[in-house]
Design a protein around this motif. Sequence first.
Motif, PDB file in Angstrom:
ATOM      1  N   PRO A 195       0.798  -1.232   0.000  1.00  0.00           N
ATOM      2  CA  PRO A 195       0.000   0.000   0.000  1.00  0.00           C
ATOM      3  C   PRO A 195       0.829   1.279   0.000  1.00  0.00           C
ATOM      4  O   PRO A 195       0.542   2.205  -0.776  1.00  0.00           O
ATOM      5  N   ARG A 196       1.876   1.353   0.821  1.00  0.00           N
ATOM      6  CA  ARG A 196       2.689   2.571   0.868  1.00  0.00           C
ATOM      7  C   ARG A 196       3.471   2.763  -0.431  1.00  0.00           C
ATOM      8  O   ARG A 196       3.596   3.883  -0.933  1.00  0.00           O
ATOM      9  N   LEU A 197       3.984   1.679  -0.971  1.00  0.00           N
ATOM     10  CA  LEU A 197       4.750   1.783  -2.207  1.00  0.00           C
ATOM     11  C   LEU A 197       3.861   2.179  -3.382  1.00  0.00           C
ATOM     12  O   LEU A 197       4.230   3.034  -4.198  1.00  0.00           O
TER      13      LEU A 197
ATOM     14  N   ASP B  48       5.425   1.113  -9.332  1.00  0.00           N
ATOM     15  CA  ASP B  48       4.566   0.298 -10.200  1.00  0.00           C
ATOM     16  C   ASP B  48       5.250  -0.961 -10.719  1.00  0.00           C
ATOM     17  O   ASP B  48       4.851  -1.502 -11.752  1.00  0.00           O
ATOM     18  N   ALA B  49       6.272  -1.446  -9.978  1.00  0.00           N
ATOM     19  CA  ALA B  49       6.929  -2.688 -10.392  1.00  0.00           C
ATOM     20  C   ALA B  49       7.461  -3.403  -9.162  1.00  0.00           C
ATOM     21  O   ALA B  49       8.109  -2.789  -8.298  1.00  0.00           O
ATOM     22  N   PHE B  50       7.235  -4.715  -9.103  1.00  0.00           N
ATOM     23  CA  PHE B  50       7.545  -5.499  -7.911  1.00  0.00           C
ATOM     24  C   PHE B  50       8.136  -6.849  -8.311  1.00  0.00           C
ATOM     25  O   PHE B  50       7.736  -7.429  -9.321  1.00  0.00           O
ATOM     26  N   HIS B  51       9.065  -7.331  -7.496  1.00  0.00           N
ATOM     27  CA  HIS B  51       9.869  -8.512  -7.804  1.00  0.00           C
ATOM     28  C   HIS B  51       9.800  -9.476  -6.624  1.00  0.00           C
ATOM     29  O   HIS B  51      10.077  -9.074  -5.482  1.00  0.00           O
ATOM     30  N   ILE B  52       9.429 -10.725  -6.880  1.00  0.00           N
ATOM     31  CA  ILE B  52       9.356 -11.714  -5.805  1.00  0.00           C
ATOM     32  C   ILE B  52      10.106 -12.988  -6.185  1.00  0.00           C
ATOM     33  O   ILE B  52      10.176 -13.362  -7.354  1.00  0.00           O
ATOM     34  N   GLY B  53      10.679 -13.614  -5.175  1.00  0.00           N
ATOM     35  CA  GLY B  53      11.383 -14.878  -5.345  1.00  0.00           C
ATOM     36  C   GLY B  53      10.832 -15.898  -4.368  1.00  0.00           C
ATOM     37  O   GLY B  53       9.963 -16.711  -4.708  1.00  0.00           O
ATOM     38  N   GLY B  54      11.309 -15.824  -3.127  1.00  0.00           N
ATOM     39  CA  GLY B  54      10.825 -16.740  -2.104  1.00  0.00           C
ATOM     40  C   GLY B  54       9.336 -16.615  -1.847  1.00  0.00           C
ATOM     41  O   GLY B  54       8.668 -17.601  -1.508  1.00  0.00           O
TER      42      GLY B  54
END
Length: 232
Positions: free
Chosen positions: A193-195, A201-207
């Motif tokens: 929410p804060r971001l 507008d871009a997010f990266h996930i692994g674990g």
Amino acid sequence: MSKRAVLEVIALDAEDAVAAQAGGADRLELVTDMAADGLTPSRETFAAIRSAVDISLRVMLRLTDGFSAGDERDLDALLRRTRELRGEGADEFVLGFLDEAGGADTTAVEALVDALDGCRWTFHRAIDRAADRDAVRKQLADLPGLDTYLTAGSADGVDDGLPTLLAEAARRGEPGYEPQLLIGGGLRLDHLPRLRAAGVDAFHIGGAARPDGWSAPVSAAAVAQWRAALDG
């Protein structure tokens, strides 16, 4: 917000890639050997993933753990791998190296960018280990193809780096701050929410895409949870 946020997921193989795309990923970061924090995959792995999915693929360019490009022989080896991957059809990449003073290793980075021949690329979390983040951005500002910084805002992850990320988001469009912020490294759903409110507008996930750990494949359901959170 009306603009769909980019969701990038780490993929180790074609099984990961298919699950990530099914869950709603927009792009994959292709790596091998997460014990070394993600190294360059083989051209065969790239080819298998490319044939399995039709979303964007960014291929890691790094042969050893850490943020040093090594000596001239090490760089030559990485350049050979880069050209092999280009020959296989790879056209988006992830890279980032620092010198001993904590600035961008412009010799290594510029050599790789030259080998990319105009391809788009991400400068990865090396920026989180830099002595001066702003100085690194200025060093790299004129390099062709740089369109993204993957960052947690801190070497210790998004929890510690959130103030830095919000400050950098507010500078979007300034010299050195034109590339997209791609947030990853200890990222959690409660950070979103804060971001998003700050315009990220871009997010990266692994674990986070692997609830059963790195020994298990990507979970399409876990990726879909992130997709829904970003789209909600």
